[in-house]
Structures are given as C-alpha cells and as structure tokens.
Design a protein around this motif. Sequence first.
Motif, short mmCIF file in Angstrom:
data_model
loop_
_atom_site.label_atom_id
_atom_site.label_comp_id
_atom_site.label_asym_id
_atom_site.label_seq_id
_atom_site.Cartn_x
_atom_site.Cartn_y
_atom_site.Cartn_z
N ILE B 242 -81.81 23.64 24.06
CA ILE B 242 -81.53 24.90 23.37
C ILE B 242 -82.29 26.05 24.04
O ILE B 242 -81.72 27.11 24.32
CB ILE B 242 -81.92 24.79 21.88
N CYS B 245 -80.65 27.01 27.25
CA CYS B 245 -79.41 27.76 27.04
C CYS B 245 -79.71 29.23 26.77
O CYS B 245 -79.09 30.13 27.35
CB CYS B 245 -78.62 27.17 25.88
N THR B 309 -77.11 24.68 15.69
CA THR B 309 -77.96 23.60 16.17
C THR B 309 -78.90 23.12 15.08
O THR B 309 -79.17 21.93 14.97
CB THR B 309 -78.78 24.03 17.40
#
Lengths: 274, 317
Positions: B242, B245, B309
């Motif tokens: 995450i 990203c 997420t």
Amino acid sequence: MKATSHLQRPNRSLQVYAAVFLVVLYLPVLLIPLFAFNDSIYVRFPLRGFTTQWFVELWNRQPAWNAFWNSIRVGLTVAVISTVLGIVAAKAITRYRMPGRTALVTFIMMPLVIPGIIFGVALLVLLSRMGVPLSLYTVTLGHLIVCLPFAVATLLPRFEGFDRSMEEASADLGENGWWTFWRVTFPMVFPGVVASLLLTFTISFDEFIMAFFLTGTDPTLPIYIWSQLRFPQQFPSILALASLVLFFSIPLIFIAIWVGRLGVSQSSEGTAES
Amino acid sequence: MPEALDRMTRFSPTHPPPGEMPRIKTGRIATLLHRNETLRGYLLMSPTLAIMTIGIIIPFIILLVLSFWTRQGFEFDTTLTLTNYRRVASEPIFGALLARSLWISGVATITTVALCYPMAYFVAFHVRRNKMMWLILITLPFWTSYLLRVFAWKVILGYEGVINSALISLGWIEAPLEFLLYSREAVIITLAHAWAAFAILPLYVSLEKIDKSLLEAATDLGDGPVARFFRVTLPLSMPGVIAACFLIFIPTTGDYITPALLGGPDGMMIGNFIQVQFGPVNNWPMGATLSIVLMLWICAIALVFLFVTRKAQERIA
C-alpha cells in the motif's frame, strides 16, 4: 533451524530475476556515456568509433559553464541551509515533548509525495503577486522546500538513535546547552549531517521542475540541458554533459547513503543488544 | 564508540530530574523557556516552520484564491467566481486529460509494484550478506538526475534510437517501429523504471519485518511454498504494498518531464497542461484551478484506496 534453512534454500529463478532487474535498472544510464564517446552526431547503432570531440566541444561552451556554476552555487546554499534547518527540526522533534509531533513530521514530509509541479506553480504565483523577480534566489527557495524532507528524513534516525542520557550526563558534568550540543550531540549525529549535505546538494543540483518554473535569466544546469534538447545537433554534447553529471553524482550519492546508513544500522544494533 | 558511551552512562549515578538541573538564572523569559518544553521545541523548530510556511502554506492559499479568479486580458479579474471550475467540469478535454493522467500513473504504479515485489522479496529473504550493499545498488540510480534518466529512455525508444537502430542493423525490421516513442506505453515504461526505488524500499521494509517463525509454522502445518506465500507472506507485506502504491501514484500523476519528452500528443498528461496554462496560454487562474482539481482527485483516490484496503484487511483479520 532446519526449517529456516529450508525456507532460505536458494531460489534459482529469483536469482536470475534479480540479476536481470539490476541490468535493466542500470542499462539506460550506462547508454549515455556509451554514446557520448561515439563518433557520430546520431544516437544510433552501429557505433562508429571512439571520440572525445563532444567533450572538447562542451569544454569550450560558455553557457554550459555558466549553468554549471549556477547549479553549484544554488546546490551548496541549499545543502547548507536545509541541513541546518534539518538538524534544528530533528533535535526539536526528538528532544522535546511537542504536541502535534506527528502532524509536524507529516507536514515536513509532504513535498516528498505531492507532485512537484504543484509546489512549483504555487510558489511562482506567490512570488509574482509579491513582485519578486525570478532569479537564482527564487530557485534556491524552491529547492529548499524539496530538500528539507530529505534532510529531516536523513537526520531524524540519527537523533532517535542515541541515548538521551549522554546529553544529560554532559549537563551533569557542567556543560551548558550550547557546548553539550557541540561536544556530545553534534559528533554523534555527524555522519547524518554529512549524508544530508551530500544528498541535498545532489538533489538540488539535479532538480528540474521547481527550477523550470522559478528560474529567471540565469539557468541551472538541468534547465540548460532541457533548453538544448530541442536541437538534435546538440545531442552528442548533451550526452557528454550528462555522462559527466552522472560520473560525479553517483559516487557522491554512494558515499552519502553509505555514511548515512552505516551509523544508523550500528546504533540500532547497539540498542538491540542492550 | 556508542556502546562505550552507553556503558559509561549506565554506571553513572542516577540523573537528577530535569527540573533540578543546574542552570543559570537569567530573567523571566529564560525561566519560562526552561520550564516549558513545548515552547522550547517550537522555538527551535521555528526557522524550519517559517520556511515551510513561506514555501508551502502561503503559496497554497494564494493558488486556491487564484483558482477562483479569471483572466482579463493580461490582468486578473479578482471577483471570486466558479467559472474555471465549471469549465473544467463541462469541457470534455479536461476530464479526458485527467482520466488519462490517472490511468497512466495507475498502470505505471501497478507495473512498478508488481515488478519490484520479487526483487524486494529476494533481498529480504534470500540475501544474507551485504544486504545494505544490495539496497544501495538498487536505490542508487533513483538519486541521479530524473531528467537524464528520462532522456536516456528517449535515446533508447527514439525513432532512430537504440532499439530501432539495433533491430534494423540486425535485419529484423526494415523501417523503425513508430509506436515506441510518443505513446502512453513509452510514458508507462519510463515511469515504472524511474520510480522503482520508491517501490523497493517500503516493500523491503515490510517483508523484512515478517516474523520468520510464522513461515515455519505455515510449513509445519502443511502449506507448500505457493500456499505459504499467498496465505502468510503476501497478506503480511500488504502495508508495504500500500505504501509503495501511494509513493508512486501520487507524484507520478502530476509528472511533467516524462510525458513532455516521451508522451507525444497521445501521452500528454495533466502536468503538461498545467505548465501550458502558466506558459504559452498564459491563463494562470485556469492553471491554478487545474492544480487544485488534481490535488482533490489525488486526495479522493487515496482516501477510497485506504478505505477499501482497510475493509479488506478487516475481513482477512
């Protein structure tokens, strides 16, 4: 133990992948010096033969030298100021009980992730509203914003990494705050300071987008390179210039990261052992 | 050296509490400063905060105000209106450009993280000596000039560039492949290459943190290497994925150099359009509006991504 060695059994395909990854990572950068020594005005295969004429041509080009010295001046100023500000910020963040610490650190780190073009145009708007003419000073201000997060990120682990009681011991032994800083704190964080100076200098030296919006009549080196990319006949000498920049900046960065990491991993091992 | 000092301080007598530390009496303000840690901290911090305020907060406020102005010839009309925002919402070119920018950096982000994951995995689990050397080797190119790395890709992908000329001299193709340069693919390849280090570091940190005994437990309980990876390693390394990203997606959406050098008309991104507004078109309020809209989009996508997420992680846990 047996299970661990089973888990860490060498994986042939991963090794091949890692090797290919490194080659692909470095290949584009290595092509620049390859063609800088190629005896042809066109950047294409097959290679024509070895020449140093592009470097000679570059050496005799006054605008390139001017841009180079501009970048050096901006880079040195930015490196010193952002490292001093980084030291002050890192000391404040680690040594004092400050409410809003996390918010502060996030705020300082913001330029790391927000697109540089937004900072560039925002500063440009501010400066033009205030009537400040664009010059190397405005570029320096822009670079400070870009470099500060890197300085703080390099220095923070340093200040976190050593025992506060050492500073207290110095105070107990009669030193005042100023001398405690110079005789205890500074030597301990010194590798971080060196790393921060080298990193911020290189970042400023290579920075493009802030300088693109904030440069006046005196270009920095990346802006000069950008202005020459329009002319295909200048390609070889720009390649020569690019290889020189890479040749000098790679060792600088290597030393910076090495010095910066070396101490941190040592001191964190130290705390892990104790 | 640190250990020696550490030992010295450990054997020293206990320190007096901070309030009783010897100090020189110098007036009221000094006493106040000495007592109040927060105040001292912020005072020490003030030069840094001042620079950040001048360089970030004030410019942002002015940019926001400017986005509600309009252009009047060579001057600004300073009445606050939503005209620019309405134009961005109604004229299809802006929407298309924004969508393309987000799409290009989205694909570049996924590509980069997918390609870097095995490398980070390799360094975290299979390199035992000189891990630091490996990490430096991987991150080193990232610190070199971004402009020059993008320029190198132009040399590689160009019409008469490295790939085309090599293929022609090998006799594999007769005319240069035109799609290599000035396309979205060229921008994506270059972005993925240029931002690799930003992905490797968070991935490596999260993989390195994984408790190896969990992997042993999975093996002991009968998981093969593939099942173990998908059931233990990958979920536990999600924070790194995450972070990677975010670190790539957010800065690349506003990238200027790569689309300008390699994108061509088809690969132009919002950053180029913002520059055009501040440069040739000379419509600064519009440029400001586009910058604000880009920021809002980035925030919105980041929030949605975080929300999704987090939900997914809750379901796994």
